[in-house]
Scaffold this active site. Structure first.
Site, short mmCIF file in Angstrom:
data_model
loop_
_atom_site.label_atom_id
_atom_site.label_comp_id
_atom_site.label_asym_id
_atom_site.label_seq_id
_atom_site.Cartn_x
_atom_site.Cartn_y
_atom_site.Cartn_z
N ASP A 70 -9.04 -19.62 9.79
CA ASP A 70 -9.51 -20.27 11.00
C ASP A 70 -8.93 -21.67 11.17
O ASP A 70 -8.30 -22.21 10.26
CB ASP A 70 -11.05 -20.33 11.01
CG ASP A 70 -11.65 -20.79 9.68
OD1 ASP A 70 -10.90 -21.33 8.84
OD2 ASP A 70 -12.86 -20.61 9.47
N ASN A 139 -25.23 -20.70 7.44
CA ASN A 139 -25.86 -19.73 8.35
C ASN A 139 -25.25 -18.33 8.19
O ASN A 139 -25.48 -17.46 9.01
CB ASN A 139 -25.72 -20.19 9.81
CG ASN A 139 -24.27 -20.26 10.27
OD1 ASN A 139 -23.36 -20.08 9.46
ND2 ASN A 139 -24.05 -20.52 11.54
N HIS A 141 -21.98 -17.58 8.19
CA HIS A 141 -20.71 -17.30 8.85
C HIS A 141 -19.60 -17.08 7.82
O HIS A 141 -19.64 -17.62 6.71
CB HIS A 141 -20.34 -18.36 9.90
CG HIS A 141 -19.89 -19.68 9.41
ND1 HIS A 141 -20.24 -20.87 10.01
CD2 HIS A 141 -19.07 -20.04 8.38
CE1 HIS A 141 -19.67 -21.87 9.39
NE2 HIS A 141 -18.95 -21.40 8.39
N GLU A 146 -19.58 -16.75 13.76
CA GLU A 146 -20.97 -17.20 13.75
C GLU A 146 -21.93 -16.02 13.96
O GLU A 146 -21.50 -14.93 14.36
CB GLU A 146 -21.16 -18.23 14.88
CG GLU A 146 -20.30 -19.49 14.73
CD GLU A 146 -20.87 -20.50 13.73
OE1 GLU A 146 -21.52 -20.09 12.74
OE2 GLU A 146 -20.64 -21.70 13.93
C1 GLP Z 1 -16.15 -23.76 7.18
C2 GLP Z 1 -15.10 -22.67 7.20
C3 GLP Z 1 -15.54 -21.47 6.41
C4 GLP Z 1 -16.11 -21.90 5.07
C5 GLP Z 1 -17.29 -22.77 5.28
C6 GLP Z 1 -17.97 -23.21 4.00
O1 GLP Z 1 -17.11 -23.57 8.16
N1 GLP Z 1 -14.77 -22.23 8.50
O2 GLP Z 1 -14.44 -20.60 6.24
O3 GLP Z 1 -16.48 -20.76 4.35
O4 GLP Z 1 -16.81 -23.92 5.96
O5 GLP Z 1 -17.59 -24.50 3.67
P1 GLP Z 1 -17.93 -25.20 2.30
O6 GLP Z 1 -17.12 -24.51 1.27
O7 GLP Z 1 -17.49 -26.62 2.53
O8 GLP Z 1 -19.38 -25.06 2.09
#
Ligand code: GLP
Length: 253
Positions: A70, A139, A141, A146
């Site tokens: 993403d 959440n 995702h 989402e």
């Molecule tokens: C972002 C990314 C996700 C990732 C998530 C978790 O939202 N789009 O792909 O899994 O963060 O992030 P973190 O590892 O900082 O908790």
């Protein structure tokens, strides 16, 4: 019955070493592998271990291809919070992967629809993802899919949820700088990966990992789509696994 392999380690260091090792094994077994990569704080130590290993034991990465999950919309690739910048900082600047083998969605594109469909098409043209690495949002995702995203979605534009804007806003100097939209690989693109490794660490992933364990397959919890997958490993540290019953840790759901 779907089998989910849980691997629970004491520390983030162990989680990261194990995950990096899985990536190394994939690349060794299939030098032309197509890897799906993730960003987020969870992946930073994973990429650090991967680099450490490759620096000690150089590997030929000339045939490797990567697709990131993403990217934020509206951020310049040089913006320190863009996922493009993140990937070059944490991985690509230090690795010899041919630049035309590295793919990230273009969050500045004017013809977004065309960019999205070309992204999913490019993955399929190469025979699909051999291994997809995933983090998870608080959440549930995956990528930026989402809650309520269709499980048959392909690469598309998403409006980020309030929860995600709060979670990820901490990385921006001002909460108001946090983009409202992003481009993400779809859930169907992710599910078509031959192998998936989901990594979650720390206290703020404890609740979502318990919810995921207990949930039916339901579009309100995007990560629950993964329960349909035939080759999924969930890698956790002790904190993220706190609320999982012992039966989960014995691997079967
Ligand atoms: C972002 C990314 C996700 C990732 C998530 C978790 O939202 N789009 O792909 O899994 O963060 O992030 P973190 O590892 O900082 O908790």
């Amino acid at each position: 019955m779907t089998l989910i392999m849980y691997k629970v380690f004491e520390t983030v260091d162990d989680v990261s070493r194990y995950t990096a090792q899985r990536l190394i094994e994939k690349i060794k077994a299939t030098p032309s592998a197509v890897l799906g990569l993730a960003t987020g704080s969870t992946m930073e130590p994973v990429y650090a271990k991967l680099l450490e290993h490759i620096q000690q034991t150089p590997m030929d990465l000339s045939q490797l291809t990567t697709f990131n999950l993403d990217e934020y919309m509206g951020l310049n690739p040089q913006h320190p919070q863009s996922y493009n910048y993140y990937m070059y900082q944490h991985l690509f600047n230090q690795l010899d992967i041919p630049v035309n083998h590295v793919h990230l969605p273009n969050g500045l594109a004017s013809d977004i629809e065309a960019v999205c469909s070309a992204y999913s098409d490019a993955i399929q043209t190469l025979g699909g993802l051999d291994l997809q690495l995933l983090g998870i949002g608080s959440n549930g995702h995956i990528g930026f899919n989402e809650p309520k995203t269709c499980f048959n979605s392909r690469t598309h534009v998403v409006k980020l949820s309030e929860q995600t804007r709060i979670d990820n806003g901490r990385f921006f100097a001002e909460q108001s700088e946090m983009p409202t939209h992003a481009i993400t690989m779809g859930i169907q693109d992710i599910l078509e990966a031959k192998e998936i490794i989901l990594v979650a660490t720390g206290r703020n992933k404890t609740d979502i990992m318990a919810q995921l364990f207990n949930s039916e397959i339901d579009e309100d919890l995007p990560a629950s789509a993964l329960k349909q997958h035939k080759n999924l490993t969930i890698v956790l540290d002790r904190e993220a696994a706190t609320l999982l019953p012992a039966q989960a840790l014995k691997s079967a759901i």
